[in-house]
Motif scaffolding. Structure first.
Motif, mmCIF file in Angstrom:
data_model
loop_
_atom_site.group_PDB
_atom_site.id
_atom_site.type_symbol
_atom_site.label_atom_id
_atom_site.label_comp_id
_atom_site.label_asym_id
_atom_site.label_seq_id
_atom_site.Cartn_x
_atom_site.Cartn_y
_atom_site.Cartn_z
ATOM 1 N N ARG A 188 0.837 -1.192 0.000
ATOM 2 C CA ARG A 188 0.000 0.000 0.000
ATOM 3 C C ARG A 188 0.885 1.261 0.000
ATOM 4 N NH1 ARG A 188 -3.162 2.789 3.483
ATOM 5 N NH2 ARG A 188 -4.900 3.795 2.386
ATOM 6 N N THR A 189 1.934 1.232 0.778
ATOM 7 C CA THR A 189 2.868 2.355 0.826
ATOM 8 C C THR A 189 3.400 2.657 -0.574
ATOM 9 O OG1 THR A 189 3.510 1.782 3.072
ATOM 10 C CG2 THR A 189 5.023 3.197 1.848
ATOM 11 N N VAL A 190 3.833 1.590 -1.234
ATOM 12 C CA VAL A 190 4.378 1.761 -2.584
ATOM 13 C C VAL A 190 3.316 2.360 -3.512
ATOM 14 C CG1 VAL A 190 5.184 0.496 -4.614
ATOM 15 C CG2 VAL A 190 6.154 -0.004 -2.373
ATOM 16 N N THR A 217 1.818 8.005 -6.649
ATOM 17 C CA THR A 217 0.876 9.017 -7.130
ATOM 18 C C THR A 217 1.586 9.931 -8.119
ATOM 19 O OG1 THR A 217 0.436 9.136 -4.765
ATOM 20 C CG2 THR A 217 -1.034 10.375 -6.223
ATOM 21 N N LYS A 218 0.971 10.088 -9.255
ATOM 22 C CA LYS A 218 1.586 10.896 -10.313
ATOM 23 C C LYS A 218 1.287 12.369 -10.107
ATOM 24 C CE LYS A 218 3.676 8.371 -13.414
ATOM 25 N NZ LYS A 218 4.989 8.753 -13.909
ATOM 26 N N ASP A 219 2.272 13.191 -10.278
ATOM 27 C CA ASP A 219 2.002 14.629 -10.372
ATOM 28 C C ASP A 219 3.032 15.263 -11.295
ATOM 29 O OD1 ASP A 219 4.067 14.195 -8.604
ATOM 30 O OD2 ASP A 219 3.575 15.942 -7.373
ATOM 31 N N GLU A 233 10.520 7.122 -10.972
ATOM 32 C CA GLU A 233 10.520 5.799 -11.591
ATOM 33 C C GLU A 233 11.830 5.391 -12.259
ATOM 34 O OE1 GLU A 233 6.895 6.216 -13.924
ATOM 35 O OE2 GLU A 233 5.824 5.137 -12.340
ATOM 36 N N PHE A 234 12.929 5.673 -11.594
ATOM 37 C CA PHE A 234 14.203 5.160 -12.080
ATOM 38 C C PHE A 234 14.372 3.720 -11.608
ATOM 39 C CE2 PHE A 234 15.235 9.697 -12.408
ATOM 40 C CZ PHE A 234 15.856 9.708 -13.648
#
Lengths: 213, 188
Positions: free
Chosen positions: A46-48, A53-55, B153-154
């Motif tokens: 869940r942490t991962v 989250t994309k921003d 995302e590396f």
């Protein structure tokens, strides 16, 4: 809880994508029996997910400009080189003009001596060229750096470069052109005109096939 | 602009062509700026640091090895510039700072269980902010690694190149950082 350390290590190996088939089986079997580890594993996953989250964020508008202004000055020759590389046609034109001007200027300055295009039927005294009375010069006549007196007939164009046409004054005190020019009379005595004359001449030579024949 | 074009631009920059660098900056500006912002948490400082990173990259362009990925190299410079700044700020302590002589123990384990429980209903922006806050509470070392791995995302290998540390160290740090964040985020 002795199981934990080993199992948690496997969980992280799993999250790093490094887990082998056997390790994965070991972890799965352990999770089936151990609630604590299940919880732990769930929390990690869940942490991962939460972290992913994309921003998006954009740099300020004039960011690039600001950076470029602070760069150390580039070597001067680079500016010219780049300009030349990005304007090949202008470069070619510039090179051409440079050579052309160069050759013209040297032609202009080298030729301070009297030059006459032909010597047949002509009298040359010092820097004065005379077409004697009764004589006929056939073809074009060019005089550079001198004086020209026409008493006879020139059957063609007369071009005076940096030269003067001297008119005879007869007994009646009137200007009389004793001689005759059966063509155009051109007087070229300015650098610019001289250049222009040369260009015209070049084009004339290049495009007039008659001249070649 | 793809990798090959970047490579070509870099070659031009190496020959001394400053205008080629404009394209390079244009291409990477948002990512590098965002990276600095994630690390430092302040737009003005992020801008300053990102600019500094691009200038340093330009000045040291000859030390860039063409067989490597330029983006990795650039991130490395940006990261170093930012970590230097963070160090100068000298905060009193970070929650996950290791206590000397207490192997594997960090200050989290000594705190009573999380007393800053967020609302069950934290949503969208607020949640994002909360997560980001927790990332910011990590010490620069762990913060950097989480940002590189999950926000940018590396791959682990790329991170080891950016930070110039062995792959094993990357893994150890990322495990520790994940555990720390698990404890902070499990009630979200």
């Amino acid at each position: 809880m002795d199981c934990k350390e080993e199992a948690v290590d496997l969980m992280h190996t799993y999250l790093d994508g490094d887990i082998t088939k056997e390790e994965e089986d070991t972890l799965r079997k352990h999770l089936e029996h151990c609630e604590d580890c299940q919880k732990h594993f769930h929390e990690l996953n869940r942490t991962v997910t939460l972290l992913q989250t994309k921003d998006e964020m954009k740099a300020p508008k004039d960011f690039t400009k600001q950076v470029l202004q602070q760069l150390p000055a580039e070597k001067k020759h680079m500016k010219y080189t780049r300009w030349l590389r990005s304007h090949p046609i202008l470069t070619a034109a510039a090179v051409f003009v440079l050579f052309f001007m160069g050759s013209l200027v040297s032609a202009w300055s080298e030729e301070n001596k009297l030059v006459v295009s032909k010597e047949e039927h002509l009298i040359i005294e010092g820097d004065t060229v005379i077409v004697p009375e009764g004589e006929t010069v056939s073809g074009d006549l060019v005089v550079k750096n001198g004086k020209l007196i026409i008493d006879g007939i020139v059957d063609g164009n007369v071009t005076l470069i940096n030269s003067m046409l001297v008119e005879d004054i007869d007994e009646t005190g009137l200007l009389a052109s004793a001689g005759e020019v059966n063509g155009e009379l051109k007087n070229v005595d300015q650098m610019f005109e001289w250049v222009w004359y040369n260009i015209k001449q070049t084009f004339h030579d290049v495009f007039s096939f008659k001249t070649i024949q | 602009m793809d990798m090959l074009m970047i490579q070509e631009k870099i070659n031009q920059v190496k020959k001394g062509d400053q205008s080629a660098y404009e394209d390079v900056v244009n291409h990477f500006q948002h990512r590098i700026y965002h990276h600095c912002y994630r690390m430092i948490g302040n737009v003005h400082e992020a801008e300053e640091l990102a600019q500094e990173a691009f200038i340093r990259a330009y000045v040291n362009i000859h030390s860039f090895d063409n067989n490597r990925k330029f983006s990795t190299w650039l991130y490395r410079i940006a990261t170093n510039v930012t970590i230097d700044r963070l160090r100068k700020k000298k905060p009193d302590f970070y929650l996950d700072a290791e206590i000397p002589h207490a192997d594997g123990l960090d200050m989290y384990t000594q705190l009573p269980n999380d007393d800053r429980l967020p609302d069950e209903e934290v949503e969208g922006l607020e949640l994002k902010r909360y997560i980001y806050q927790e990332i910011s509470n990590l010490s620069p070392i762990y913060r950097t690694i989480i940002i590189l791995r999950y926000l940018e995302e590396f791959s682990l290998k790329e991170i080891s190149e950016i930070l110039d540390i062995p792959l094993g160290t990357v893994k150890t740090r990322i495990h520790r950082a994940r555990e720390t964040l698990r404890k902070k985020l499990r009630n979200v």
